[in-house]
Design an enzyme around this catalytic site. Structure first.
Site, short mmCIF file in Angstrom:
data_model
loop_
_atom_site.label_atom_id
_atom_site.label_comp_id
_atom_site.label_asym_id
_atom_site.label_seq_id
_atom_site.Cartn_x
_atom_site.Cartn_y
_atom_site.Cartn_z
N GLY A 211 0.82 -1.21 0.00
CA GLY A 211 0.00 0.00 0.00
C GLY A 211 0.85 1.24 0.00
N ASN A 212 0.25 2.36 0.30
CA ASN A 212 1.00 3.61 0.38
C ASN A 212 0.46 4.43 1.54
OD1 ASN A 212 -1.15 5.53 -0.62
ND2 ASN A 212 -1.02 4.13 -2.36
N SER A 213 1.13 5.54 1.83
CA SER A 213 0.78 6.26 3.05
C SER A 213 -0.21 7.41 2.83
CB SER A 213 2.05 6.77 3.74
OG SER A 213 2.96 7.21 2.79
N SER A 214 -1.01 7.34 1.78
CA SER A 214 -2.02 8.39 1.59
C SER A 214 -3.03 8.32 2.74
CB SER A 214 -2.74 8.18 0.26
OG SER A 214 -3.84 9.06 0.18
N ALA A 278 -4.70 7.79 -4.06
CA ALA A 278 -3.40 7.31 -4.54
C ALA A 278 -3.53 5.80 -4.80
CB ALA A 278 -2.33 7.60 -3.49
#
Ligand code: CTP
Length: 408
Positions: A211-214, A278
């Site tokens: 995942g990502n940190s959005s 994102a």
């Protein structure tokens, strides 16, 4: 730091105004609480004085030498009334000056934001509708109440919006007269705005993901801003860490492929579509159906495939008149490089507006503030800086302008 008058009318939601007051003071604002006599039956003077660090002002006749009934309104940078009861809205709409708070409302020349709270029948009554319309026509920002549990066992529209929603909208009104006017006039009424928010997660196995940190804060701010300007709003939320604002229709998704199909469904018939999420660009080709186990000291190799480009797909299928807005976070050494990268991305994605962020200086994810350039096929059309709600309003204004131009 701004001088804020916090008017509190007599409703049970007055207790939530304590949290709003705390948010304002913690942000460094100087707050004078002006409760009505009935408000003081719900929350007493001591609480307001302790939280604001100054005595309350509630009596027109008290401290007459300070001419409080005129001074407070004149000197304020912002007046917020929370909760605004049906009675307070009626008194304000008819120009009464029968207590200190209504005197303040008659003398204030700054933005005035009212957060209604009452039972559903009272909110929907023709008299209240007419009072709200009158106040809005005079430039007063009357926020949309939340739906949910009211004082008794009943539910419906009429709940006080959450303190963070009131704070965000009130500070956006304070930031810009144009934003206050947009909320007061409900300039997006009749428009359907679809916003995606958050970061998608692609599963590696049943318990792990890439995942990502959005944080989803920007998308949530856009949804909040659009709903307070009268739009019907759908928020497609991918793992968003914060509560969705009141009045927003929320569709929850996990992966980029789920996001793509939810956005495609929601965007059909929408007037403005904003891809603030994102999405993960890559997804594991064969996620393990069982939890991946360590085997000796061997590492792990995972084969990834590219996901669909949701924004490019939406832009390619966009119906006539729809405005599709994308975001781009780029690392650029200066504005010229940022604009060059943005122009190429705008063309590649085929969207009508690109919100360009230079992230080379530090993290944007999770931060309350943002600074962006707005890029259209014709070039840079604007820039915005401030809280994510302030920036959200500017993005919506630019998108609504484009929608109006293409609809002509
Ligand atoms: N986006 C999308 N689908 C993806 C990836 C990105 O819809 N699979 C959208 C984002 O929501 C954003 C815009 O495209 O509005 C730009 O995102 P960005 O990550 O900058 O785009 P990429 O195409 O991944 O560009 P780059 O090659 O620079 O990573």
């Amino acid at each position: 730091m701004s001088r804020i008058v916090l008017g509190v009318a007599g409703g049970i939601a007055a207790y939530k105004a304590c949290l709003l007051l705390r948010r304002f003071t913690e942000a460094g604002h100087d707050v004078q609480v002006v409760p009505t006599a009935n408000a003081l039956s719900f929350v007493g003077e001591t609480t307001w004085a302790a939280l604001s660090g100054r005595p309350v002002a509630s009596d027109v006749m008290a401290d007459a030498h300070l001419v409080n009934h005129v001074r407070l309104g004149r000197e304020a940078d912002l007046v917020v009334v929370a909760p605004a009861t049906a009675d307070l809205l009626a008194r304000a709409a008819s120009g009464r000056a029968d207590d200190l708070l209504t005197n303040v409302l008659l003398t204030a020349t700054c933005p005035v934001v009212m957060a209604p709270a009452m039972h559903t029948e009272m909110w929907q009554h023709a008299a209240t509708r007419a009072n709200v319309a009158t106040l809005r026509s005079r430039g007063v920002v009357v926020l949309r109440p939340a739906e949910g549990r009211l004082t008794g066992p009943d539910t419906g529209p009429g709940r006080l919006p959450e303190p963070e929603d009131i704070e965000a909208s009130a500070l956006a009104a304070l930031d810009s007269p144009a934003t206050a006017a947009a909320m007061a006039s409900q300039d997006l009424a009749g428009l359907h705005v679809v916003v995606s928010a958050g970061g998608t997660r692609e599963p590696l196995d049943p318990v792990r993901f890439v995942g990502n940190s959005s944080s989803g804060l920007m998308g949530v701010a856009l949804a909040r801003a659009a709903v307070q300007r009268g739009a019907a709003v759908t928020l497609v939320a991918a793992n968003v860490a914060v509560e969705a604002p009141a009045g927003v229709d929320v569709v929850r998704v996990g992966t980029t492929s789920e996001l793509a199909s939810a956005m495609t469904d929601a965007a059909a018939g929408a007037h403005i579509v904003v891809m603030a999420a994102a999405p993960a660009d890559f997804t594991p080709v064969s996620p393990s159906p069982t939890k991946l186990k360590k085997s000796g000291d061997a590492g792990l190799s995972v084969e990834f495939a590219q996901t669909t480009d949701v924004l490019a797909g939406l832009a390619a299928r966009r119906p006539a008149g729809q405005v599709v807005v994308g975001f781009a976070a780029e690392t650029a050494v200066d504005e010229a490089e940022l604009v060059a990268l943005g122009t190429a991305k705008l063309a590649r994605k085929g969207c009508q507006l690109l919100v360009l962020n230079n992230v080379s200086g530090g993290a944007v994810f999770g931060a309350a503030d943002n600074q962006v350039l707005l890029l259209a096929p014709s070039g840079v059309t604007g820039r915005a800086a401030g809280s994510k709600t302030v920036v959200a309003h500017q993005i919506l204004t630019a998108a609504a302008d484009q929608h109006e131009r293409t609809a002509e």
